[in-house]
Motif scaffolding. Sequence first.
Motif, PDB file in Angstrom:
ATOM      1  N   ARG A  46      57.758  43.983  45.546  1.00 40.30           N
ATOM      2  CA  ARG A  46      56.834  44.524  46.553  1.00 40.30           C
ATOM      3  C   ARG A  46      57.081  46.011  46.669  1.00 40.30           C
ATOM      4  N   GLN A 106      51.849  28.853  40.065  1.00 41.90           N
ATOM      5  CA  GLN A 106      50.955  27.724  40.397  1.00 41.90           C
ATOM      6  C   GLN A 106      49.795  27.686  39.414  1.00 41.90           C
ATOM      7  N   ALA A 162      51.385  23.717  48.898  1.00 40.70           N
ATOM      8  CA  ALA A 162      52.221  24.719  48.244  1.00 40.70           C
ATOM      9  C   ALA A 162      53.081  25.380  49.308  1.00 40.70           C
ATOM     10  N   PHE A 163      54.236  25.854  48.865  1.00 43.04           N
ATOM     11  CA  PHE A 163      55.064  26.660  49.774  1.00 43.04           C
ATOM     12  C   PHE A 163      55.822  27.701  48.968  1.00 43.04           C
ATOM     13  N   GLY A 164      56.212  28.766  49.649  1.00 41.76           N
ATOM     14  CA  GLY A 164      57.001  29.803  49.001  1.00 41.76           C
ATOM     15  C   GLY A 164      58.100  30.231  49.963  1.00 41.76           C
ATOM     16  N   SER A 210      53.682  32.651  43.427  1.00 42.61           N
ATOM     17  CA  SER A 210      52.456  31.838  43.443  1.00 42.61           C
ATOM     18  C   SER A 210      51.660  31.863  42.132  1.00 42.61           C
ATOM     19  N   PHE A 246      45.379  31.631  49.635  1.00 45.37           N
ATOM     20  CA  PHE A 246      45.423  30.523  48.659  1.00 45.37           C
ATOM     21  C   PHE A 246      45.740  29.178  49.288  1.00 45.37           C
ATOM     22  N   THR A 247      45.902  29.135  50.618  1.00 44.12           N
ATOM     23  CA  THR A 247      46.103  27.844  51.284  1.00 44.12           C
ATOM     24  C   THR A 247      45.193  27.748  52.501  1.00 44.12           C
ATOM     25  N   HIS A 261      54.669  37.657  44.115  1.00 46.39           N
ATOM     26  CA  HIS A 261      55.166  36.377  44.616  1.00 46.39           C
ATOM     27  C   HIS A 261      55.246  35.396  43.435  1.00 46.39           C
ATOM     28  N   GLN A 267      62.078  34.375  45.046  1.00 45.36           N
ATOM     29  CA  GLN A 267      61.415  33.293  45.791  1.00 45.36           C
ATOM     30  C   GLN A 267      61.559  31.987  45.017  1.00 45.36           C
ATOM     31  N   GLY A 289      56.427  30.416  53.942  1.00 43.63           N
ATOM     32  CA  GLY A 289      54.979  30.301  54.038  1.00 43.63           C
ATOM     33  C   GLY A 289      54.549  29.038  53.308  1.00 43.63           C
ATOM     34  N   ALA A 290      53.525  28.371  53.838  1.00 50.26           N
ATOM     35  CA  ALA A 290      53.113  27.116  53.222  1.00 50.26           C
ATOM     36  C   ALA A 290      51.689  26.780  53.622  1.00 50.26           C
ATOM     37  N   PHE A 311      50.202  42.406  49.812  1.00 51.69           N
ATOM     38  CA  PHE A 311      51.038  42.339  48.603  1.00 51.69           C
ATOM     39  C   PHE A 311      50.931  43.626  47.792  1.00 51.69           C
ATOM     40  N   PHE A 339      47.164  32.550  54.614  1.00 54.64           N
ATOM     41  CA  PHE A 339      47.337  32.957  53.220  1.00 54.64           C
ATOM     42  C   PHE A 339      46.021  32.641  52.534  1.00 54.64           C
ATOM     43  N   GLU A 349      58.946  28.797  44.616  1.00 49.79           N
ATOM     44  CA  GLU A 349      57.620  28.270  44.919  1.00 49.79           C
ATOM     45  C   GLU A 349      57.643  26.759  44.740  1.00 49.79           C
TER      46      GLU A 349
HETATM   47  N1  PHE Z   1      53.179  33.530  48.225  1.00 48.47           N
HETATM   48  C1  PHE Z   1      53.394  33.637  49.646  1.00 48.47           C
HETATM   49  C2  PHE Z   1      54.211  34.899  49.927  1.00 48.47           C
HETATM   50  O1  PHE Z   1      54.836  35.412  49.034  1.00 48.47           O
HETATM   51  C3  PHE Z   1      54.135  32.436  50.190  1.00 48.47           C
HETATM   52  C4  PHE Z   1      53.334  31.179  50.067  1.00 48.47           C
HETATM   53  C5  PHE Z   1      53.433  30.377  48.957  1.00 48.47           C
HETATM   54  C6  PHE Z   1      52.485  30.804  51.076  1.00 48.47           C
HETATM   55  C7  PHE Z   1      52.705  29.212  48.846  1.00 48.47           C
HETATM   56  C8  PHE Z   1      51.737  29.649  51.005  1.00 48.47           C
HETATM   57  C9  PHE Z   1      51.862  28.853  49.876  1.00 48.47           C
HETATM   58  O2  PHE Z   1      54.227  35.388  51.036  1.00 48.47           O
END
Ligand code: PHE
Length: 354
Positions: A206, A185, A317-319, A182, A262-263, A180, A220, A294-295, A165, A260, A222
Amino acid sequence: MAAVTRAHWEKELAQLEAFLKAHPLAAASDLAALDELRVAVLGRSGSLTSLLKALKDLSLDDKKELGPKAQSLRVDLDAAIEARKAELEAASDLALSSEDALDLTLPAYAPARGRVHPLTSTLEEMTGILSLMGFSWAEGPLAESDDNNFTKLNIPEHHPARGMFDTFYLENSPLLMRTHTSPVQIRAMETSRPPLRIMAPGRVFRHEAVDATHSAVFHQVEGLYIDKNVTFADLKGTLDVFMQKLFGAQTKTRFRPSYFPFTEPSAEVDVSCLFCAGSGCPICKHSGWIELLGAGLVHPNVLKAVDYDPQVWSGFAFGVGVERIAMLRLGVKDIRAFYENDMRFLEQFDENLV
Ligand code: PHE
């Protein structure tokens, strides 16, 4: 008017005829001049009107003889006035339209209607689906703290994952442009107690070389769901429905192990190719699948960072990138087209503002 004699009457008529000869109606130069003549002769105290009135003072024989003369003069004059008037009006219309004058017979311009930008309509569609699934709207700032963007998401300083990132840092400020959505969250969890279910749409940044599929600024959405006993099956079910609502009921998802910070576990989620329904085509590079988001399950360290007890609470979580979805749905090949504000591009998407 004092009583008139026949001789006097005839003299007046002769004068009128002489006057009309000297001032022929057909020569009236404009509508105002024509109307002036009409008033002078046929107006309430016009010369011919007075003569007609004065007929009553003459003998019956005189009346019978002179009356029709005056009457027919009047009929002729009326007709001549109408004819000249029509001529003058036609000429003035012509003059008007040959200049740059207003043509009131032209149809009006259609009012220009605004359009929703294709990214906005895609984002609205995505958040519309998620909100029906119980996710509520959450937001955060574009300039974010290092803590929220990285540290509390289990990406400590000097951790190599920060390399995923790379972003823009602000001068004279500890803030950075969020990479992102995230960090929302963290903000949502810090400001409310579980359970919670939020979606966070927004712009992200980015430090990237721009090309047909990469932009340094993009969007994005989230998703975050925290509750007791949330499992990977909940994540799978939620994303299945989300993708089917977005791309059609036949859409399948595929979860591939990924990383990731955070997951844990983490996954890259693919959807079956919308163009070949999974049989393989140039768009999915003959794999039948398109990588989309991503999740994963929220990492215990993230829950700890916001004071949620990971023994009690769990979540997913997902993005997902908005541009990527819009490109697939609308068949757009180059991401840069979204930002160039070229009307020829934007006008192809017909969602009108109402
Ligand atoms: N934040 C991640 C990204 O930008 C995507 C993501 C979000 C992945 C939440 C997992 C959970 O690539």
